[in-house]
Design a protein around this motif. Structure first.
Motif, short mmCIF file in Angstrom:
data_model
loop_
_atom_site.label_atom_id
_atom_site.label_comp_id
_atom_site.label_asym_id
_atom_site.label_seq_id
_atom_site.Cartn_x
_atom_site.Cartn_y
_atom_site.Cartn_z
N LEU A 47 0.83 -1.21 0.00
CA LEU A 47 0.00 0.00 0.00
C LEU A 47 0.86 1.26 0.00
O LEU A 47 0.54 2.24 -0.69
N GLN A 48 1.96 1.23 0.75
CA GLN A 48 2.90 2.35 0.74
C GLN A 48 3.49 2.55 -0.65
O GLN A 48 3.62 3.68 -1.14
N LEU A 49 3.86 1.44 -1.28
CA LEU A 49 4.45 1.51 -2.62
C LEU A 49 3.48 2.15 -3.61
O LEU A 49 3.87 3.01 -4.41
N CYS A 50 2.23 1.76 -3.55
CA CYS A 50 1.23 2.30 -4.49
C CYS A 50 0.96 3.78 -4.25
O CYS A 50 0.66 4.52 -5.20
N ILE A 82 -8.57 -5.83 1.35
CA ILE A 82 -7.76 -5.14 0.34
C ILE A 82 -8.51 -5.04 -0.98
O ILE A 82 -8.55 -3.98 -1.63
N LEU A 83 -9.12 -6.13 -1.41
CA LEU A 83 -9.82 -6.14 -2.70
C LEU A 83 -11.01 -5.18 -2.70
O LEU A 83 -11.36 -4.60 -3.73
N LEU A 84 -11.62 -5.00 -1.54
CA LEU A 84 -12.75 -4.07 -1.43
C LEU A 84 -12.31 -2.62 -1.57
O LEU A 84 -13.09 -1.78 -2.03
N THR A 85 -11.08 -2.33 -1.18
CA THR A 85 -10.63 -0.94 -1.17
C THR A 85 -9.63 -0.61 -2.27
O THR A 85 -9.31 0.56 -2.48
#
Length: 263
Positions: A47-50, A82-85
């Motif tokens: 998430l940080q990378l994205c 994760i897939l939901l967000t």
């Protein structure tokens, strides 16, 4: 432009030198990266990378190497959240690794349970998958049909023959061709290449893994996607730009419902 369709930017040493690694890739015409997770500890880093790089398409999942240290229920809870967000996210790197001939039946079944549960979520949320396989292609195909999976994806570091590849290609999967092409003893992959069409493959590195001879560094990196494309270009007697175009079109075909956000 090239897409590295499989690289582990979250792993050492790439994570420690990320700006340098990405700049080197840009200088080698590699402008987008598909980055899978290996275990739950990767999820927050991903998430940080994205947040930092729009040139990354993420995938979330637990690799078969790490399922022994993971709880299936907690894994599925985290993955579904994760897939939901994260509408851009794929599911991966998941799969089966039966390369160890001494693997117990219980551990094989645990791998299958993890694989099929993550595959089910990918089908539910209509996400392509990134698949790891070793001595398991036929068993994985059985799971794909059992789940009714129809979202396609990438067969990372494909190592089977053309007969094994055909049902996967018919299901919308692309074959990952990577740094193994740069190894002098890579006879099996070169036996496969004459049977592939331009719409069958994507290029990848598996960086920082899959090192090869005469590398300038001790680890592989996404910049070497260009070398993979050049090797394929020499084999097919086309330009590396043609290989790049074919591979990029094939990535887009898989990610049709999840378009890349930065080119």
């Amino acid at each position: 432009m090239l897409i590295d369709s499989h690289c582990h930017l979250l792993d050492t040493p790439l994570w420690q030198k990320l700006p340098e690694i990405i700049q080197a890739a840009f200088a080698s015409a590699v402008h987008h990266f598909i980055v899978p997770c290996s275990h739950l500890a990767d999820f927050d880093k991903q998430l940080q990378l994205c947040e930092r790089y729009a040139c990354v398409t993420p995938a979330f999942g637990v690799h078969p190497f790490f399922i022994a240290e993971a709880d299936l229920h907690i894994t599925l809870q985290n993955l579904e959240s994760i897939l939901l967000t994260q509408p851009q996210a794929l599911v991966g790197e998941i799969g089966l690794d039966f390369g160890n001939k001494h693997l117990s039946d219980a551990h094989k079944q645990q791998q299958i349970d993890f694989f099929e549960a993550q595959l089910y979520l990918a089908q539910t949320y209509q996400r392509p998958v990134i698949l790891h396989h070793r001595a398991s292609l036929d068993i994985m195909l059985h799971s794909i049909k059992k789940i009714g999976f129809q979202q396609g994806g990438f067969l990372h570091a494909y190592s089977g023959n053309i007969q094994q590849a055909r049902p996967w290609l018919q299901l919308g999967f692309k074959l990952g061709l990577g740094s193994v092409l740069l190894k002098p003893n890579a006879k099996k992959i070169y036996q496969l290449l004459p049977h592939l069409n331009s719409q069958d493959y994507v290029v990848e590195t598996d960086a920082p893994y899959m090192p090869f001879q005469n590398m300038s560094k001790e680890y592989n990196e996404p910049a070497n996607t260009l070398l993979v494309a050049q090797i394929l270009a020499d084999f097919y007697q086309v330009s590396w730009q043609t290989i790049a175009q074919n591979s990029s079109q094939n990535v887009h075909a898989v990610l049709a419902r999840r378009p890349l956000t930065s080119f």
